[in-house]
Design a protein around this motif. Structure first.
Motif, short mmCIF file in Angstrom:
data_model
loop_
_atom_site.label_atom_id
_atom_site.label_comp_id
_atom_site.label_asym_id
_atom_site.label_seq_id
_atom_site.Cartn_x
_atom_site.Cartn_y
_atom_site.Cartn_z
N TYR A 1 -5.48 13.09 -0.65
CA TYR A 1 -4.72 11.84 -0.59
C TYR A 1 -5.31 10.79 -1.52
O TYR A 1 -6.50 10.81 -1.86
N THR A 2 -4.45 9.88 -1.93
CA THR A 2 -4.83 8.73 -2.75
C THR A 2 -4.12 7.51 -2.19
O THR A 2 -2.91 7.52 -2.04
N LEU A 3 -4.89 6.49 -1.89
CA LEU A 3 -4.32 5.23 -1.41
C LEU A 3 -4.27 4.26 -2.58
O LEU A 3 -5.26 4.06 -3.27
N VAL B 1 -2.90 -0.21 -7.77
CA VAL B 1 -4.26 0.19 -8.14
C VAL B 1 -4.71 1.28 -7.17
O VAL B 1 -4.81 1.05 -5.97
N ALA B 2 -4.97 2.46 -7.74
CA ALA B 2 -5.28 3.62 -6.90
C ALA B 2 -6.78 3.78 -6.65
O ALA B 2 -7.59 3.62 -7.56
N GLU C 1 0.85 -1.20 0.00
CA GLU C 1 0.00 0.00 0.00
C GLU C 1 0.89 1.25 0.00
O GLU C 1 1.87 1.32 0.72
N THR C 2 0.49 2.20 -0.82
CA THR C 2 1.19 3.48 -0.90
C THR C 2 0.17 4.60 -0.77
O THR C 2 -0.86 4.59 -1.44
N LEU C 3 0.48 5.55 0.08
CA LEU C 3 -0.38 6.70 0.27
C LEU C 3 0.31 7.93 -0.32
O LEU C 3 1.43 8.27 0.09
N ALA C 4 -0.34 8.56 -1.28
CA ALA C 4 0.17 9.81 -1.85
C ALA C 4 -0.61 10.94 -1.19
O ALA C 4 -1.84 10.98 -1.26
N VAL C 5 0.10 11.84 -0.51
CA VAL C 5 -0.53 12.94 0.22
C VAL C 5 -0.04 14.26 -0.34
O VAL C 5 1.17 14.48 -0.44
N GLU C 6 -0.98 15.12 -0.69
CA GLU C 6 -0.65 16.48 -1.07
C GLU C 6 -1.14 17.39 0.06
O GLU C 6 -2.34 17.41 0.35
#
Length: 165
Positions: free
Chosen positions: A113-115, A120-121, A74-79
């Protein structure tokens, strides 16, 4: 040297526990940090040094939360879109590097954010994270930690959204 059955079982359980620990990652970016509402560690208008330190500290904290609570893959993209730190600098204060913390100046962070799970986002989500009762709860962070209220707030938010599953 032979090992007792208890030692073998204990080593096996340790190996299983280590493999079951969370190992997610987070990528944190900051959108127009120079326009953040209140991001100054040492004065009302943050210096470049303040902004760099704030970004470094927030990024490290979110990455630590992801490593602890997100599953492997799992990857969390946070702006980070805006930051409003707890407290305020008082214009009438003789010392400009003292942040006065009162219950009316609670911490706030606006983020998107996008997990992603195994590439697969999920759809992106924008949230305003805040803690109006930040002075009424037990805070695990040191009084010397400049982000103690924000970290506690983000801990709660992270646990609610992505806590160990």
């Amino acid at each position: 040297m032979t090992r007792s059955p208890v030692t073998i079982v204990a080593l096996w359980l340790l190996a299983v526990a280590r493999s079951a620990t969370a190992a997610g990652t987070a990528n944190v970016t900051f959108v127009n940090p120079e326009k953040f509402t209140d991001a100054g560690y040492s004065r009302e208008t943050p210096t470049e040094r303040d902004l760099a330190a704030l970004q470094r500290d927030l990024e490290r904290h979110v990455q630590k939360l992801a490593e602890r609570d997100l599953a492997d893959g799992e990857t969390l993209a946070v702006e980070v879109l805006d930051v409003d730190l707890a407290g305020r600098f008082q214009p009438s204060a003789r010392i400009d590097d003292v942040r006065i913390v009162r219950d009316i100046d609670w911490p706030r962070v606006r983020l998107r954010y996008t997990l992603s799970r195994n590439g697969v986002a999920d759809p992106s989500v924008e949230e305003r994270v805040s803690d109006q009762s930040f002075l009424m709860s037990i805070n695990p962070y040191s009084s010397g930690d400049r982000l103690r209220y924000e970290k506690a707030m983000l801990d709660d938010w992270f646990r609610q959204r992505f806590g160990r599953r």
